[in-house]
Motif scaffolding. Structure first.
Motif, PDB file in Angstrom:
ATOM      1  N   ALA A 154      78.741 136.058 -31.301  1.00  0.00           N
ATOM      2  CA  ALA A 154      78.690 134.503 -31.209  1.00  0.00           C
ATOM      3  C   ALA A 154      80.164 134.161 -31.326  1.00  0.00           C
ATOM      4  O   ALA A 154      81.037 134.701 -30.546  1.00  0.00           O
ATOM      5  CB  ALA A 154      77.476 133.942 -32.270  1.00  0.00           C
ATOM      6  N   SER A 155      80.171 133.194 -31.993  1.00  0.00           N
ATOM      7  CA  SER A 155      81.735 132.424 -32.271  1.00  0.00           C
ATOM      8  C   SER A 155      81.972 131.630 -33.346  1.00  0.00           C
ATOM      9  O   SER A 155      80.791 130.704 -33.338  1.00  0.00           O
ATOM     10  CB  SER A 155      82.333 131.944 -30.920  1.00  0.00           C
ATOM     11  N   MET A 156      82.922 131.264 -33.983  1.00  0.00           N
ATOM     12  CA  MET A 156      83.058 130.208 -34.709  1.00  0.00           C
ATOM     13  C   MET A 156      82.883 128.993 -33.995  1.00  0.00           C
ATOM     14  O   MET A 156      82.532 127.741 -34.472  1.00  0.00           O
ATOM     15  CB  MET A 156      84.471 130.115 -35.328  1.00  0.00           C
ATOM     16  N   ALA A 157      82.999 128.906 -32.780  1.00  0.00           N
ATOM     17  CA  ALA A 157      82.774 127.651 -31.912  1.00  0.00           C
ATOM     18  C   ALA A 157      81.181 127.445 -31.825  1.00  0.00           C
ATOM     19  O   ALA A 157      80.957 126.252 -31.349  1.00  0.00           O
ATOM     20  CB  ALA A 157      83.481 128.002 -30.507  1.00  0.00           C
ATOM     21  N   GLY A 158      80.466 128.327 -31.842  1.00  0.00           N
ATOM     22  CA  GLY A 158      79.054 128.030 -32.081  1.00  0.00           C
ATOM     23  C   GLY A 158      78.560 127.434 -33.487  1.00  0.00           C
ATOM     24  O   GLY A 158      77.731 126.767 -33.750  1.00  0.00           O
ATOM     25  N   VAL A 159      79.496 127.775 -34.549  1.00  0.00           N
ATOM     26  CA  VAL A 159      78.847 127.280 -35.980  1.00  0.00           C
ATOM     27  C   VAL A 159      79.711 125.958 -36.093  1.00  0.00           C
ATOM     28  O   VAL A 159      78.694 124.983 -36.655  1.00  0.00           O
ATOM     29  CB  VAL A 159      80.063 128.214 -36.910  1.00  0.00           C
ATOM     30  N   ILE A 160      80.787 125.828 -35.690  1.00  0.00           N
ATOM     31  CA  ILE A 160      81.439 124.385 -35.612  1.00  0.00           C
ATOM     32  C   ILE A 160      81.659 123.790 -34.107  1.00  0.00           C
ATOM     33  O   ILE A 160      82.703 124.054 -33.637  1.00  0.00           O
ATOM     34  CB  ILE A 160      82.564 124.237 -36.594  1.00  0.00           C
ATOM     35  N   PRO A 161      80.748 123.193 -33.431  1.00  0.00           N
ATOM     36  CA  PRO A 161      80.754 123.170 -31.933  1.00  0.00           C
ATOM     37  C   PRO A 161      81.846 121.993 -31.881  1.00  0.00           C
ATOM     38  O   PRO A 161      81.813 121.193 -32.686  1.00  0.00           O
ATOM     39  CB  PRO A 161      79.493 122.514 -31.547  1.00  0.00           C
TER      40      PRO A 161
END
Ligand SMILES: NC(=O)c1ccc[n+]([C@@H]2O[C@H](COP(=O)([O-])OP(=O)(O)OC[C@H]3O[C@@H](n4cnc5c(N)ncnc54)[C@H](O)[C@@H]3O)[C@@H](O)[C@H]2O)c1
Length: 264
Positions: A154-161
């Motif tokens: 996934a990505s941290m971009a998915g954790v904090i969109p």
């Protein structure tokens, strides 16, 4: 001389998508170092073959390359069939292939082509590969206490969109949600499903530019608490834990590997 007793993935078969570059390549090498047989797949067969060469040179490991575009159902079906014909089982699937940093832009401005491309690879591709590999895993024997492990990138971009990674963020938030749903569906079959959420790691074509990363961090209004940009090997190390028996009681979880970005 290498000592097999110290290798933790001996006799395991690991299938990795997007393994011709960056995190996929680093994880392929790490798994091979731990004794796994690695099925190296990528939309770019030449780079996949290059990863296989590195595995054979550095670790004298068993590895095979397959060309596969994960967004294409026929490609995925045929790749999983060929792998199933050649190997008795798939113990570990790393759904690593992903695209999208080129899609930088506000949601109100991006076009349909970019939306479909990013969603097609990151979300549909991850769903498709898991679907066909899970069918195979469900039929194989339990070894230790599990039939198999699926790990999604996934990505941290998915954790904090966040803007400007809008469409990419949405796809990766979708991967985190998909991880939980597959984990519920597959737990009765003793298959675990987790994801890893990398932060900023210098890899491949899109992230191979520290200035870009610094700018992105500035835009995002954050710094990296551990005060360095990540490497592909930082992710490969956590991937090793997620692929090893030490994480057998973990499912449906998304583990951040981001130098503390998402807690700051
Ligand atoms: N590098 C980072 O900072 C970072 C951060 C968060 C998440 N990620 C995620 O990590 C994963 C790997 O990224 P990376 O940084 O190593 O990038 P990369 O560009 O180095 O590697 C991506 C690989 O995926 C392959 N690929 C692209 N489209 C594909 C398709 N349709 N089918 C099969 N293979 C395909 C590419 O050929 C490439 O080899 C991606 O899912 C990415 O979103 C990376």
């Amino acid at each position: 001389m290498s000592n097999n007793n110290n290798k933790r993935l001996i006799n395991k078969v690991a299938l990795i998508t997007g393994a011709g570059s960056g995190i996929g390549r680093a994880t392929s090498l790490r798994f091979a170092k731990e004794g796994a047989n690695v099925i190296v797949t990528d939309v770019n067969i030449e780079t996949a073959q290059e990863t296989v060469k590195l595995i054979k040179k550095d670790f004298q490991g068993e590895a095979i390359a397959f060309g596969c575009d994960i967004s294409n159902k026929d490609d995925v079906k045929s790749m999983v069939k060929q792998v199933s014909d050649q190997f008795n089982r798939i113990d570990i699937l790393f759904n690593n292939a992903g695209i999208g940093t080129y899609s930088l832009g506000e949601l109100t401005n991006i076009n349909l082509k970019i939306w479909d491309e990013v969603m097609g690879v990151n979300l549909r591709g991850t769903w498709l590969v898991s679907k066909f590999v899970a069918k195979k895993m469900k039929k194989q024997d339990i070894i230790g206490e599990l039939r198999g492990k699926i790990i999604n990138n996934a990505s941290m971009a998915g954790v904090i969109p966040s803007t400007p990674l809008g469409v990419y963020s949405i796809s990766k938030a979708g991967v985190i949600a998909m991880t939980k749903i597959y984990a519920q569906e597959l737990a009765p079959f003793k298959i675990t499903v987790n994801s890893i959420c990398p932060g900023f790691h210098v890899t491949g074509v899109y992230f191979n530019d520290e200035k870009f990363i610094e700018k992105a961090l500035e835009y995002w209004g954050r710094s990296i608490p551990l005060e360095r940009i990540g490497t592909a090997e930082d992710v490969a190390n956590v991937m090793f834990f997620l692929a090893s028996e030490d994480s057998n009681y973990l499912t449906g979880q998304s583990i951040s590997c981001d130098g503390g970005c998402t807690v700051a």
